[in-house]
Scaffold this active site. Structure first.
Site, PDB file in Angstrom:
ATOM      1  N   CYS A   1      -0.362 -11.268   5.954  1.00  0.00           N
ATOM      2  CA  CYS A   1      -0.914 -10.190   5.128  1.00  0.00           C
ATOM      3  C   CYS A   1       0.129  -9.623   4.171  1.00  0.00           C
ATOM      4  CB  CYS A   1      -1.521  -9.086   6.001  1.00  0.00           C
ATOM      5  SG  CYS A   1      -2.636  -7.987   5.086  1.00  0.00           S
TER       6      CYS A   1
ATOM      7  N   ARG B   1     -12.003   4.480   5.002  1.00  0.00           N
ATOM      8  CA  ARG B   1     -11.873   3.227   5.764  1.00  0.00           C
ATOM      9  C   ARG B   1     -11.641   3.598   7.209  1.00  0.00           C
ATOM     10  NH1 ARG B   1      -8.251  -1.708   3.667  1.00  0.00           N
ATOM     11  NH2 ARG B   1      -9.459  -2.946   5.144  1.00  0.00           N
TER      12      ARG B   1
ATOM     13  N   ASP C   1      -1.483  -1.139  10.751  1.00  0.00           N
ATOM     14  CA  ASP C   1      -2.435  -0.127  10.267  1.00  0.00           C
ATOM     15  C   ASP C   1      -2.522   1.011  11.253  1.00  0.00           C
ATOM     16  OD1 ASP C   1      -4.026  -1.025   7.701  1.00  0.00           O
ATOM     17  OD2 ASP C   1      -3.420  -2.780   8.842  1.00  0.00           O
TER      18      ASP C   1
HETATM   19  C1  RUB Z   1      -3.357  -4.436   4.998  1.00  0.00           C
HETATM   20  C2  RUB Z   1      -2.579  -4.565   6.276  1.00  0.00           C
HETATM   21  C3  RUB Z   1      -1.117  -4.166   6.224  1.00  0.00           C
HETATM   22  C4  RUB Z   1      -0.959  -2.755   6.765  1.00  0.00           C
HETATM   23  C5  RUB Z   1       0.429  -2.202   6.547  1.00  0.00           C
HETATM   24  O1  RUB Z   1      -4.761  -4.602   5.194  1.00  0.00           O
HETATM   25  O2  RUB Z   1      -3.076  -4.920   7.319  1.00  0.00           O
HETATM   26  O3  RUB Z   1      -0.344  -5.018   7.013  1.00  0.00           O
HETATM   27  O4  RUB Z   1      -1.892  -1.924   6.125  1.00  0.00           O
HETATM   28  O5  RUB Z   1       0.698  -2.032   5.179  1.00  0.00           O
HETATM   29  P1  RUB Z   1      -5.764  -4.349   3.956  1.00  0.00           P
HETATM   30  P2  RUB Z   1       1.814  -1.008   4.662  1.00  0.00           P
HETATM   31  O6  RUB Z   1      -5.318  -5.246   2.831  1.00  0.00           O
HETATM   32  O7  RUB Z   1      -7.112  -4.704   4.495  1.00  0.00           O
HETATM   33  O8  RUB Z   1      -5.671  -2.893   3.575  1.00  0.00           O
HETATM   34  O9  RUB Z   1       3.090  -1.368   5.349  1.00  0.00           O
HETATM   35  O10 RUB Z   1       1.853  -1.235   3.180  1.00  0.00           O
HETATM   36  O11 RUB Z   1       1.365   0.373   5.022  1.00  0.00           O
END
Ligand code: RUB
Length: 313
Positions: A127, A60, A194
């Protein structure tokens, strides 16, 4: 299909999602493939490792933590002239260390965040971020209510609402466009990340920038919950973090009576929130303004010495 290809396929298809989860599963796959490798020589092993690492590295595009973890594993075997068994041991050791650091980071983040949240707070989220949910659960006693944006097109907000509810937090799901209507009741906007960049900007799920900008207008403080592992070192050297474009089918199916037909669709997975919108980043080192954290990391990682290393896998 081998475990590496299978994992990369699941990451691409969002069967595995969220930056932390993606990194965890990718490391596990790379570890498994390395441990099970039948390579007889060092050269053969390195070739196979690199091939697998690349498949996962590019699974990704907007996932610096995935890339960081793979670089760490690769760096663990940088010294030439080792036996295959030694290389395997080094990779296992590096992966175990990484996971241990990451787990500890998550605990520190939850503690810092839970201390910061004022008692009786109402929170807006978007999210699903395992880091943010973990922190909110830790802060449970101080939280009155959480509004979760459903997060079109794939509705990761539902996962957040379900997990918070299960943990005994009063969580309410709202459609994304309702965010400003609940904002006046909110004290904080809490999201994950991310990618965290050299200028302090944060890349997170699409919609984050929009909600963050409106939050500023209503004086709702946006805090980003992330470990420093999401920091993208290449951004210090001018590389722009790509924004993944997802399939139009996630938004509107192509065929059928109610299909999109010839209508064009744009479906970016993430957006970039300017550092000036963000009140603070809650990470394992404490709570920082985004620009202060970026310069802290530049010094900590001694990036001026590692330019080359960070530019290639
Ligand atoms: C998930 C997303 C999350 C971050 C952080 O996007 O944007 O807010 O990845 O997650 P997708 P974490 O569903 O497209 O992967 O804190 O679990 O690392």
């Amino acid at each position: 299909m081998g475990v590496v290809d299978k994992t990369a396929k699941q990451i691409k298809a969002l069967k595995i999602q969220g930056a932390s989860n993606i990194r965890k599963m990718a490391v596990e796959a790379l570890l498994y493939a390395s441990r099970e490798s039948k390579a007889k020589t060092e050269e053969e092993f390195r070739k196979e490792f690199l091939k697998n690492a690349k498949i996962l590295f590019y699974a990704r595009p907007t996932e610096p933590e995935l890339r960081t973890a793979i670089r760490v594993l690769k760096r663990s075997i940088s010294r030439q002239g080792q036996s295959v068994e030694d290389l395997k041991r080094k990779i296992i050791h590096a992966a175990e260390n990484y996971e241990k650091n990451r787990k500890e980071a998550l605990e520190h983040i939850a503690n810092y965040g839970a201390e910061m949240i004022q008692p009786g707070s109402t929170i807006l989220t978007l999210c699903h971020s395992s880091s943010a949910v973990n922190m909110l659960i830790k802060a449970k006693k101080r939280i009155e209510k959480v509004y979760c944006c459903e997060t079109r097109p794939l509705y990761q907000g539902r996962i957040t609402a379900r997990e918070l509810k299960k943990a005994g937090i009063d969580a309410t799901l709202i459609v994304d466009n309702a965010a400003s209507t609940v904002m006046k009741k909110c004290d904080y906007f809490i999201t994950g990340a991310d990618a965290f960049l050299a200028d302090g900007d944060v890349i997170n799920k699409i919609g984050t920038n929009q909600v963050s900008t409106v939050c500023k207008r209503y004086e709702v403080k946006h805090y980003v919950v992330t470990s420093t592992h999401k920091f993208e070192p290449e951004s210090f050297f001018g590389k722009a973090e790509p924004i993944e474009e997802r399939s139009p089918d996630e938004v509107w199916e192509l065929k059928g009576k109610n299909g999109r037909g010839k209508v064009k669709i744009q479906n970016p997975a993430f957006d970039r929130t300017d550092s000036s919108m963000i009140e603070g980043i809650i990470c394992e080192l404490g709570i920082f303004s985004p620009t202060a954290l970026a310069s802290e990391l530049y010094n900590k990682l001694k990036l001026e010495r590692h330019h080359e290393e960070f530019l290639r896998l």
